[in-house]
Design a protein around this motif. Structure first.
Motif, PDB file in Angstrom:
ATOM      1  N   ALA A   1       0.838  -1.199   0.000  1.00 23.59           N
ATOM      2  CA  ALA A   1       0.000   0.000   0.000  1.00 23.59           C
ATOM      3  C   ALA A   1       0.871   1.246   0.000  1.00 23.59           C
TER       4      ALA A   1
ATOM      5  N   ARG B   1       1.667   4.196  -3.110  1.00 21.30           N
ATOM      6  CA  ARG B   1       1.463   5.608  -2.779  1.00 21.30           C
ATOM      7  C   ARG B   1       2.779   6.362  -2.656  1.00 21.30           C
TER       8      ARG B   1
ATOM      9  N   CYS C   1       6.045  -3.582   5.826  1.00 22.74           N
ATOM     10  CA  CYS C   1       4.691  -3.295   6.310  1.00 22.74           C
ATOM     11  C   CYS C   1       4.616  -3.150   7.827  1.00 22.74           C
ATOM     12  N   VAL C   2       4.226  -1.958   8.248  1.00 21.10           N
ATOM     13  CA  VAL C   2       4.011  -1.714   9.669  1.00 21.10           C
ATOM     14  C   VAL C   2       2.524  -1.714   9.995  1.00 21.10           C
ATOM     15  N   GLY C   3       1.689  -1.996   8.991  1.00 23.28           N
ATOM     16  CA  GLY C   3       0.257  -2.105   9.240  1.00 23.28           C
ATOM     17  C   GLY C   3      -0.462  -0.762   9.312  1.00 23.28           C
ATOM     18  N   GLY C   4       0.133   0.262   8.767  1.00 23.85           N
ATOM     19  CA  GLY C   4      -0.550   1.570   8.740  1.00 23.85           C
ATOM     20  C   GLY C   4      -0.931   1.901   7.313  1.00 23.85           C
ATOM     21  N   CYS C   5      -1.420   0.887   6.604  1.00 20.05           N
ATOM     22  CA  CYS C   5      -1.565   0.944   5.147  1.00 20.05           C
ATOM     23  C   CYS C   5      -2.449   2.074   4.645  1.00 20.05           C
ATOM     24  N   SER C   6      -3.406   2.519   5.481  1.00 20.06           N
ATOM     25  CA  SER C   6      -4.282   3.586   5.013  1.00 20.06           C
ATOM     26  C   SER C   6      -3.577   4.933   5.060  1.00 20.06           C
ATOM     27  N   LEU C   7      -2.411   4.993   5.674  1.00 18.84           N
ATOM     28  CA  LEU C   7      -1.714   6.267   5.831  1.00 18.84           C
ATOM     29  C   LEU C   7      -0.443   6.339   5.002  1.00 18.84           C
TER      30      LEU C   7
ATOM     31  N   MET D   1       4.432   5.309   4.856  1.00 20.10           N
ATOM     32  CA  MET D   1       4.712   5.398   6.291  1.00 20.10           C
ATOM     33  C   MET D   1       6.207   5.268   6.563  1.00 20.10           C
TER      34      MET D   1
ATOM     35  N   LYS E   1       8.690   4.538  10.076  1.00 22.43           N
ATOM     36  CA  LYS E   1       8.713   4.258  11.508  1.00 22.43           C
ATOM     37  C   LYS E   1      10.068   4.716  12.024  1.00 22.43           C
TER      38      LYS E   1
ATOM     39  N   MET F   1       5.295   6.092  14.647  1.00 28.23           N
ATOM     40  CA  MET F   1       4.898   5.946  13.247  1.00 28.23           C
ATOM     41  C   MET F   1       4.529   7.309  12.651  1.00 28.23           C
ATOM     42  N   TYR F   2       4.934   7.547  11.424  1.00 24.21           N
ATOM     43  CA  TYR F   2       4.563   8.762  10.722  1.00 24.21           C
ATOM     44  C   TYR F   2       3.948   8.395   9.378  1.00 24.21           C
ATOM     45  N   GLY F   3       2.781   8.990   9.080  1.00 21.25           N
ATOM     46  CA  GLY F   3       2.101   8.621   7.844  1.00 21.25           C
ATOM     47  C   GLY F   3       1.829   9.808   6.941  1.00 21.25           C
ATOM     48  N   ASN F   4       1.218   9.529   5.776  1.00 19.44           N
ATOM     49  CA  ASN F   4       0.883  10.549   4.786  1.00 19.44           C
ATOM     50  C   ASN F   4       2.058  11.451   4.468  1.00 19.44           C
TER      51      ASN F   4
ATOM     52  N   MET G   1      -3.111   2.363  16.355  1.00 16.47           N
ATOM     53  CA  MET G   1      -1.871   2.880  15.778  1.00 16.47           C
ATOM     54  C   MET G   1      -2.113   3.897  14.673  1.00 16.47           C
TER      55      MET G   1
ATOM     56  N   ALA H   1      -2.192  -5.529   4.829  1.00 11.11           N
ATOM     57  CA  ALA H   1      -3.254  -5.988   5.727  1.00 11.11           C
ATOM     58  C   ALA H   1      -2.943  -5.570   7.158  1.00 11.11           C
ATOM     59  N   TYR H   2      -3.936  -4.982   7.818  1.00 12.66           N
ATOM     60  CA  TYR H   2      -3.733  -4.663   9.228  1.00 12.66           C
ATOM     61  C   TYR H   2      -4.978  -5.035  10.036  1.00 12.66           C
TER      62      TYR H   2
ATOM     63  N   ARG I   1      -4.038  -6.444  13.587  1.00 19.37           N
ATOM     64  CA  ARG I   1      -3.567  -5.339  14.409  1.00 19.37           C
ATOM     65  C   ARG I   1      -4.744  -4.537  14.954  1.00 19.37           C
TER      66      ARG I   1
ATOM     67  N   TYR J   1       4.646  -4.683  15.681  1.00 19.12           N
ATOM     68  CA  TYR J   1       3.415  -4.129  16.239  1.00 19.12           C
ATOM     69  C   TYR J   1       3.584  -3.841  17.737  1.00 19.12           C
TER      70      TYR J   1
ATOM     71  N   VAL K   1      -7.245  -0.367   1.088  1.00 12.57           N
ATOM     72  CA  VAL K   1      -6.190   0.649   1.038  1.00 12.57           C
ATOM     73  C   VAL K   1      -5.691   0.869  -0.385  1.00 12.57           C
TER      74      VAL K   1
ATOM     75  N   SER L   1     -10.339   4.974   2.616  1.00 16.12           N
ATOM     76  CA  SER L   1      -9.548   3.826   3.027  1.00 16.12           C
ATOM     77  C   SER L   1      -9.807   3.556   4.500  1.00 16.12           C
TER      78      SER L   1
ATOM     79  N   ILE M   1      -5.784  -4.065  -1.864  1.00 16.26           N
ATOM     80  CA  ILE M   1      -5.081  -2.861  -2.289  1.00 16.26           C
ATOM     81  C   ILE M   1      -5.598  -2.424  -3.648  1.00 16.26           C
TER      82      ILE M   1
END
Lengths: 160, 587
Positions: free
Chosen positions: A89, A93, A126-132, A135, A137, A142-145, B34, B238-239, B242, B276, B393, B399, B467
């Motif tokens: 993701a 992006r 992947c840190v699992g912040g896929c919508s942001l 990312m 770390k 965590m920092y996104g967008n 998170m 995938a999260y 989490r 995580y 996402v 999203s 995705i």
């Protein structure tokens, strides 16, 4: 800069980790290594030999574990670890651009540490912040967008 | 205090449900999973606490995430007898004004996402909707009616965003642990297994093996049996797990407790990935609280049933999501899979019978026990029952994390729930199943999403990453991206996977750099088919899927890279030709 040779090991502290926190239990090897790495930023060879004797696991096996899992490092790392996310993701992006920007700002390639020990550059899957995405770390934050140089600079400034 | 009976549980439930639904003060719930935190929720939370700590009218609380990541930080404000309002994008600079204006009944209309119609979870139908007696606000939409939410059915995420994940009392307040007590007091082990089998629940970790059959086989074994929870969600994109752990960790513990009762186990493990940190923290807190209430430990609820849970952390190895590799890693060893002619339910962790399910699977269990197999099986498609969580996402407008019944079409997910592609771009493909899955083209979006259909089109369900890719994404480069991932994550012990991925990646890299050769596509297909047949574990057999599906559906893109030396999306031309020259930073 700290080198692998110059690291002083506090064996009492190691005993705390190996005996008290993890009960000398071989099954906790990965978590022991994590605790040692949290303390020294990497896995010092002397500490691994000590651990091997303590929990009666051959050094070959400890070396195997330490090199199999990607979070372990056998080289000293900086005070702050920057991990750019390479998840899919983030990838679609623009994660690659962010990684290049950071590399250029700090003159670092993946796996390298700044001469002042301030940052080590790594990547994470992947840190699992896929919508942001994209990312980044830094240590446990965590920092996104992310997009602009300014934004990245402001974030980096927080870490000394 | 140890909970000794259903009555004890009921007392806690009643006390805390009051606080949850009819608080004395004005309650401000800030979503602190998170993604909320990464979007500024912690800063908002700290500012709110600082500014309103003296104000006895206001109580600032943390919750998990209601899934709408795009609108984070999400803040819910309400008091007893008034509508519950959820505000969107409440960053540090807006939080004080949001709370202050709410206190003065001058609501910031533009900042409102919606109001809640019914805050109860679907296992709380025995209590009244606390908002029944409340007159809703005019002109403010109900959350439940928004396109992002109106098709969702929240079973697994029933508490996410509604409770403080660090509070076991709030979990109990929403009827938590009552499924466990019901199973403990009223059901025999084989009755629990029968319920799970008849519900049609299939493992949510990727393969989709029926949970009831797995439980039944494991229960038949002799000796010490282990209950293991796979929380090693390494699938990029995938999260799902989490979000469950960060929003509602007790639902997992309760699911594992019920599995332990059914299978006859006294020791459980949760294997959670090191990446995580917040999940680990939440689980540690949850286990400690459950132990204090006597819900984990010896003689639970005054019975002769004992069950302990230990957390183990991974250290960055995707292959450890594979069951045998995970169990090797739990033993403190290198995480290499082994051949599975002997199943892990017979010989797994410590060579003993081990039942492994993932986070989402366990979180489904309490609801199934309380509401019954028939209820669960009434949702979904013929062979895929219940709901599935997806992280929607990529290049998508809304999203976030969604929980929908199996069988909703990909098109509805993308264009109704997700409200389409971000910007004015066209949709090219939807990727599911991560590095083991495939890219499904726009023309096939009408397929209903379930285990069978996704496999039929060459992809798979996987952990639930979805995705969305727009026309600017190059399918050849995406296939290369996944293969690069698989190359680094292959454990290296079997030749088809280790060498096959490497060769495929070399070919794909050459194609992306404009050096593709005439028979490259055929070579990729041949290598891929070899790997599918002969690799030892699922990582190897599924690693070619991203390449094979993109060849199947986007062959023209491969051909224009190879024949015309052109990347139709413009990705490879600009990036990979440069990267081939090995430019290092600052040179």
């Amino acid at each position: 800069m700290e080198t692998a040779e110059s690291t002083a090991i506090d064996y009492k502290e190691l005993d705390e980790i190996i005996e008290k926190e993890f009960d000398l239990d071989k099954e906790n090897l990965i978590m022991m290594l994590q605790a040692i790495q949290d303390r020294y930023t990497y896995l010092p060879e002397a500490a691994l030999y000590y651990l091997s004797a303590k929990i009666n696991v051959p050094m070959s096996q400890i070396y195997g574990v330490a090199t199999f899992y990607s979070t372990f490092s056998l080289q000293p790392r900086g005070r702050n670890i920057i991990s750019t996310c390479r998840g899919t993701a983030c990838h679609v992006r623009g994660a690659e651009t962010i990684r290049e920007k950071l590399e250029n700002m700090l003159c670092l390639s993946e796996g390298e540490t700044t001469p002042d020990n301030r940052f080590t550059m790594e990547t994470v899957r992947c840190v699992g912040g896929c919508s942001l995405g994209p990312m980044v770390k830094i240590n446990d934050e965590m920092y996104g967008n992310l997009s602009s140089d300014d934004q990245l600079k402001k974030i980096l400034d927080k870490y000394k | 205090m140890k909970i000794q009976s259903v009555k004890d549980l009921e007392n806690i439930r009643r006390t805390y449900a009051r606080e949850l639904y009819y608080p004395d003060s004005i309650k401000v719930n800030i979503g602190m999973a998170m993604c909320g935190i990464a979007n500024g929720a912690r800063a908002s939370y700290e500012k709110a606490v600082k500014e309103f700590s003296e104000d006895s009218r206001v109580a600032i609380r943390q919750t998990g995430c209601i899934g709408f990541c795009e609108k984070e930080p999400l803040v819910e404000i309400f008091k007893s007898g008034t509508p519950r309002i959820i505000y969107k994008n409440i960053t540090e600079d807006k939080i004080s004004e949001t709370i202050q204006s709410h206190l003065e009944n001058k609501f910031k209309k533009d900042w409102i996402l919606g109001q809640v119609r019914d805050p109860r979870s679907l296992i709380e139908e025995d209590i009244e909707n606390p908002l029944d007696a409340v007159t809703p606000f005019k002109e403010v939409p109900f959350i439940e009616d928004l396109p992002f939410y109106n098709r969702q059915v929240k079973i697994v995420t029933r508490n996410c965003g509604y409770i403080d994940p660090d509070s076991i009392e709030q979990y109990i307040a929403r009827n938590g642990y009552s499924a466990f007590f019901y199973a403990l007091n009223e059901l025999k082990p084989d009755e629990i297994i029968k319920t799970i089998r008849e519900s049609g629940l299939r493992g949510r970790g990727g393969g989709g093996f029926p949970a009831g059959i797995k439980w039944a086989t494991c229960a038949k074994q002799k000796g010490e049996r282990y209950i293991i929870c796979n929380a090693d969600e390494g699938n990029p994109g995938a999260y799902v797990d989490r979000s469950i752990i960060e929003g509602d960790p007790h639902s997992i513990l309760e699911g594992m407790l019920i599995a332990a009762l059914a299978i006859g186990s006294s020791q459980g493990f949760i294997y959670v990935r090191h990446e995580y940190p917040l999940s680990i923290k939440r689980l540690v807190t949850a286990i400690k609280a459950a132990e204090e209430y006597g819900l984990l430990g010896d003689n639970i609820g005054g019975s002769d049933f004992s069950f302990h849970i230990k957390i183990s952390t991974g250290a960055g190895a995707y292959v450890c999501g594979e069951s045998t590799a995970l169990m090797a890693s739990l033993e403190g060893k290198v995480g290499r899979p082994r051949a599975k002619y002997v199943h892990t339910v017979e010989k797994g962790f410590r060579n003993s019978p081990s039942n492994l399910n993932n986070v989402e699977t366990y979180a489904n269990v309490p609801a199934i026990i309380l509401k019954g197999a028939e209820w669960y099986a009434s949702m979904g498609t013929e062979h895929s029952k219940g709901t599935k969580l997806f992280s929607l996402v990529g290049n998508i407008k809304n999203s976030g994390l969604i929980e929908i019944p199996m069988g909703v079409s990909l098109r509805d997910i993308v264009f109704e729930i997700g409200e389409g592609v971000v910007g004015d771009k066209n949709l090219k493909a939807v990727q599911t199943g991560g590095p083991s899955g495939g890219c499904i083209p726009e023309s096939m979006l009408d397929i209903p999403v379930d285990f069978q259909k996704l496999t039929e089109v060459g992809s798979m369900m996987g952990a639930g990453g979805m995705i969305v890719m727009n026309e600017d994404v190059c399918m050849v480069e995406i296939a290369r991206h996944f293969l690069e991932f698989n190359k680094e994550e292959s454990c290296g012990q079997c030749t088809p996977c280790r060498e096959g991925i490497k060769q495929m990646l070399e070919i794909l890299t050459a194609i992306c750099e404009g050096n593709g050769q005439k028979n490259d596509i055929e070579h990729l297909e041949e290598l891929g088919s070899m790997m599918q047949k002969f690799s030892l574990c699922a990582l190897g057999t599924s690693a070619p899927s991203p390449v094979l599906t993109t060849i199947l559906y986007f062959r023209d893109e491969y051909e224009s890279h190879i024949k015309d030396k052109k990347c139709p999306a413009g990705v490879c031309t600009s990036r990979f030709q440069q990267r081939g020259k090995e430019k290092s930073p600052c040179q």
